[in-house]
Design a protein around this motif. Structure first.
Motif, PDB file in Angstrom:
ATOM      1  N   LEU A  20      -6.003  12.869   4.442  1.00 10.57           N
ATOM      2  CA  LEU A  20      -6.884  12.229   3.458  1.00 10.57           C
ATOM      3  C   LEU A  20      -6.294  10.918   2.929  1.00 10.57           C
ATOM      4  CD1 LEU A  20      -7.715  15.533   1.563  1.00 10.57           C
ATOM      5  CD2 LEU A  20      -9.443  14.073   2.662  1.00 10.57           C
ATOM      6  N   TYR A  63      -5.192   7.856   0.768  1.00 12.27           N
ATOM      7  CA  TYR A  63      -4.726   7.971  -0.613  1.00 12.27           C
ATOM      8  C   TYR A  63      -5.356   6.940  -1.548  1.00 12.27           C
ATOM      9  CZ  TYR A  63      -1.245   9.850  -3.899  1.00 12.27           C
ATOM     10  OH  TYR A  63      -0.606  10.481  -4.942  1.00 12.27           O
ATOM     11  N   HIS A  64      -6.670   6.905  -1.592  1.00  9.71           N
ATOM     12  CA  HIS A  64      -7.365   6.075  -2.578  1.00  9.71           C
ATOM     13  C   HIS A  64      -8.795   6.589  -2.729  1.00  9.71           C
ATOM     14  CE1 HIS A  64      -9.833   3.606   0.270  1.00  9.71           C
ATOM     15  NE2 HIS A  64      -8.957   4.114   1.098  1.00  9.71           N
ATOM     16  N   PHE A  72      -4.883   3.612  -7.546  1.00 15.26           N
ATOM     17  CA  PHE A  72      -5.672   3.591  -6.300  1.00 15.26           C
ATOM     18  C   PHE A  72      -7.045   4.249  -6.475  1.00 15.26           C
ATOM     19  CE2 PHE A  72      -1.218   3.244  -4.940  1.00 15.26           C
ATOM     20  CZ  PHE A  72      -1.289   1.999  -4.325  1.00 15.26           C
ATOM     21  N   HIS A 131       1.487  17.747  -0.117  1.00 11.08           N
ATOM     22  CA  HIS A 131       1.164  16.390   0.357  1.00 11.08           C
ATOM     23  C   HIS A 131       1.506  16.272   1.846  1.00 11.08           C
ATOM     24  CE1 HIS A 131      -0.386  14.286  -3.034  1.00 11.08           C
ATOM     25  NE2 HIS A 131       0.669  14.469  -3.797  1.00 11.08           N
ATOM     26  N   GLU A 161      -0.968  15.645   4.986  1.00 14.68           N
ATOM     27  CA  GLU A 161      -0.661  14.561   5.916  1.00 14.68           C
ATOM     28  C   GLU A 161      -0.752  15.045   7.367  1.00 14.68           C
ATOM     29  OE1 GLU A 161      -0.639  12.165   3.953  1.00 14.68           O
ATOM     30  OE2 GLU A 161      -0.577  10.762   5.632  1.00 14.68           O
ATOM     31  N   ARG A 172       3.773   9.769  -1.164  1.00 14.70           N
ATOM     32  CA  ARG A 172       2.805  10.318  -2.121  1.00 14.70           C
ATOM     33  C   ARG A 172       3.490  10.522  -3.459  1.00 14.70           C
ATOM     34  NH1 ARG A 172       0.052   8.421   0.901  1.00 14.70           N
ATOM     35  NH2 ARG A 172      -1.203   9.355   2.544  1.00 14.70           N
ATOM     36  N   ASP A 173       2.829  10.089  -4.524  1.00 15.76           N
ATOM     37  CA  ASP A 173       3.340  10.193  -5.893  1.00 15.76           C
ATOM     38  C   ASP A 173       4.509   9.261  -6.165  1.00 15.76           C
ATOM     39  OD1 ASP A 173       1.468  12.114  -6.691  1.00 15.76           O
ATOM     40  OD2 ASP A 173       2.692  13.751  -5.932  1.00 15.76           O
ATOM     41  N   ARG A 199       0.871  -1.189   0.000  1.00 10.14           N
ATOM     42  CA  ARG A 199       0.000   0.000   0.000  1.00 10.14           C
ATOM     43  C   ARG A 199       0.903   1.233   0.000  1.00 10.14           C
ATOM     44  NH1 ARG A 199      -4.833  -0.574  -1.643  1.00 10.14           N
ATOM     45  NH2 ARG A 199      -5.443   1.304  -0.528  1.00 10.14           N
ATOM     46  N   PRO A 200       0.370   2.381  -0.408  1.00 11.74           N
ATOM     47  CA  PRO A 200       1.266   3.530  -0.540  1.00 11.74           C
ATOM     48  C   PRO A 200       1.868   4.030   0.768  1.00 11.74           C
ATOM     49  CG  PRO A 200      -1.018   4.173  -0.925  1.00 11.74           C
ATOM     50  CD  PRO A 200      -0.986   2.689  -0.876  1.00 11.74           C
ATOM     51  N   ASN A 227      -6.927  14.483  -1.965  1.00  9.74           N
ATOM     52  CA  ASN A 227      -5.544  14.645  -1.537  1.00  9.74           C
ATOM     53  C   ASN A 227      -4.707  15.179  -2.705  1.00  9.74           C
ATOM     54  OD1 ASN A 227      -2.824  14.129  -0.756  1.00  9.74           O
ATOM     55  ND2 ASN A 227      -3.491  12.541   0.664  1.00  9.74           N
ATOM     56  N   GLU A 228      -4.855  14.550  -3.872  1.00 11.55           N
ATOM     57  CA  GLU A 228      -4.136  14.997  -5.070  1.00 11.55           C
ATOM     58  C   GLU A 228      -4.560  16.413  -5.468  1.00 11.55           C
ATOM     59  OE1 GLU A 228      -1.749  14.347  -7.276  1.00 11.55           O
ATOM     60  OE2 GLU A 228      -1.105  12.964  -5.729  1.00 11.55           O
TER      61      GLU A 228
END
Lengths: 100, 417
Positions: free
Chosen positions: B177, B179-180, B266, B168, B172, A60-61, A55-56, B187-188
């Motif tokens: 939020l 991440y999916h 995701f 980001h 956090e 992020r990214d 999982r991430p 989040n993005e």
């Protein structure tokens, strides 16, 4: 031996989704390259998965990479690791694939 | 034991010195232990104080490291810090300056002390790996690739990309939020929103003039693409033979349903972010002027009020509520928010569709080009009230004509009868 590299996610995830995977057939490579590739594949497989979950997590990214190794037309091994959780063996194989 | 400790604490230093000279081994050892314990405690106190000092006085001190094409961050070399001279390496300098501009934006515009609001140090790593087509936040620091030179070039070239990654971290430390799915797309979107706002702020561009592009500088000149994403026109950042058409939706009716795994991004977090991205763009242009004024403040307060599983609907409702708290019920800012979400297919909860449509229209037409700010609340509120009054007038005349018709029908009935 056929080796396929797929890349997922990252800042340009939407573009990665559209790009075709990179495929290499060791039969089409010079003998020493083919041997080098076989050695790197063996090392990446024996290195096992990286320490983290797939999982991430908090990253992020980050991108993830799926390397599929097919022998005799049968899919034998699928390795998936990410930018933030990668074994040195997988990283070496990835770099070789990216630069060949 | 506790008695021994109490005694230890009250022994004056000169007496300890004397005890150390004692002929008795036991006494000497006890004195030595006491001195060591005290020194250790004093040291710990000092250490703790310096940690607190580092966190609060850090003020987001920047350090940029050079990975020299390696993948291991711990082996990267120091390239530029707050205390040293500027690097001769352009990637290092751009990363350093981008971290600084983003930090300064959060500090001066949103009164946030670095990404954690506690002065967290900002570390950047450039020249990561070979032909690395990405930039990412690893949970603690920023990492930039040089690009493969075919598709992508150096990712430090886009200030909005740097601000995107640092945001980001802000997300956090605030909403967190997940991440999916929709929370991941939000989040993005937060990262794109503040990525673009930081760029507009640094260029002193109004919402009307800004390009609203994310990563316009990361492609090589050979690639036919405007940017990675367009907040103004999601789905139109690129359309070429190499990687097709930009898949971002700009409306809920085109929400992309993708698998919640790596292959599916995701649930398309980088794809469905187009919807809230467009909502922010519309809010900023509806209000007019600087996006880092009311629009950014409403979004930032809403981010802080959100949580790990906030979805599009919940976020839209929160922005509407925050706009009211900040600028008043029926203010131009609130109407702008309402109209923006409506245009991307999200109806703010508790506002009937018809009313929202009319009020939204008023919000869109409200004093175009005016600079956003709290002083505009009065005029804006009038715009909203005018719209509401117009609707009430229209309804009243409908009722009047209906009752007239009824009376006429009754008369006819009586006459016939």
């Amino acid at each position: 031996m056929k080796v396929t590299l797929e890349k997922h996610g990252g800042l340009a995830a939407a573009i990665q989704l559209r790009l075709p995977p990179k495929e290499l057939d060791s039969a089409a490579l010079p003998a020493n390259d083919a041997a080098e590739l076989a050695g790197l594949v063996a090392e990446a497989v024996s290195a096992g998965p990286a320490a983290e979950e797939d999982r991430p997590g908090r990253a992020r990214d980050a991108m993830s990479y799926t390397i599929t190794v097919e022998e005799d037309g049968r899919s034998t091994t699928v390795l998936t690791q990410s930018d933030t959780a990668m074994s040195p063996g997988f990283a070496a194989l990835l770099r070789w694939l990216e630069t060949h | 034991m506790s008695r021994t400790r109490r005694v230890n604490c009250i022994i004056p230093p000169h007496l300890l010195d004397k005890l150390l000279d004692s002929e008795h081994t036991g006494v000497r050892k006890a004195a030595l232990d006491t001195m060591l314990t005290t020194a250790r405690l004093r040291g710990e106190r000092g250490l703790r104080a310096s940690f607190v000092g580092a966190a609060s006085a850090g003020n987001g001190r920047r350090t940029v490291f050079d990975c020299q094409q390696g993948r291991l961050l711990p082996t990267a070399t120091l390239a530029q810090s707050e205390d040293g001279a500027a690097s001769t390496d352009e990637s290092v300098r751009r990363a350093f300056d981008g971290l600084g501009t983003t930090r300064d934006f959060y500090r001066t515009v949103l009164q946030r002390n670095s990404v954690d609001d506690r002065g967290m140090r900002l570390d950047g790593y450039v020249h990561f790996d070979v032909k690395f087509n990405n930039a990412f936040w690893d949970g603690r620091q920023m990492v930039f690739g040089d690009g493969d030179g075919t598709l992508f070039t150096d990712f430090t070239r886009s200030l909005d990309v740097i601000a995107h990654e640092l945001t980001h971290a802000v997300t956090e430390f605030t909403a967190g939020l997940a991440y999916h799915g929709q929370s991941g797309a939000l989040n993005e979107s937060m990262s794109d929103v503040f990525g673009s706002v930081v760029k507009q702020w640094s260029l002193n561009q109004s919402a009307e003039v800004a390009d609203w592009l994310i990563g316009a500088e990361v492609f090589t000149p050979e690639i036919d693409a405007d940017a990675l994403r367009s907040m103004k026109a999601p789905g139109h950042a690129y359309d070429n033979e190499l990687f097709g058409k930009d898949p971002q939706p700009d409306h809920m009716s085109h929400f992309a349903h993708l698998p919640d795994n790596e292959r599916g991004d995701f649930g398309g977090v980088h794809i469905n972010s187009g919807i809230p991205n467009k909502a922010f763009y519309l809010t900023a242009t509806n209000i007019g002027g600087s996006s880092w004024g009311a629009p950014a403040l409403i979004w930032y307060e809403s981010l802080k009020a959100s949580s790990i599983d906030t979805q599009f609907q919940g976020f839209a409702d929160t922005t509407h509520q925050k706009a009211e708290e900040l600028y008043g019920a029926g203010s131009n800012e609130q109407l702008a928010v309402l109209a923006a979400w409506q245009e991307v297919g999200i109806q703010v909860s508790g506002v009937p569709a018809g009313v929202a449509r009319d009020l939204g229209r008023a919000g869109r037409n409200g004093a175009p080009g005016r600079t956003a700010g709290q002083d505009t609340g009065g005029a804006a509120r009038d715009d909203g009230l005018t719209a509401l009054n117009r609707q009430i007038d229209a309804l009243a005349s409908q009722v009047a004509s209906l009752s007239k018709a009824m009376t006429a029908m009754q008369r006819e009935h009586v006459t016939r009868g």
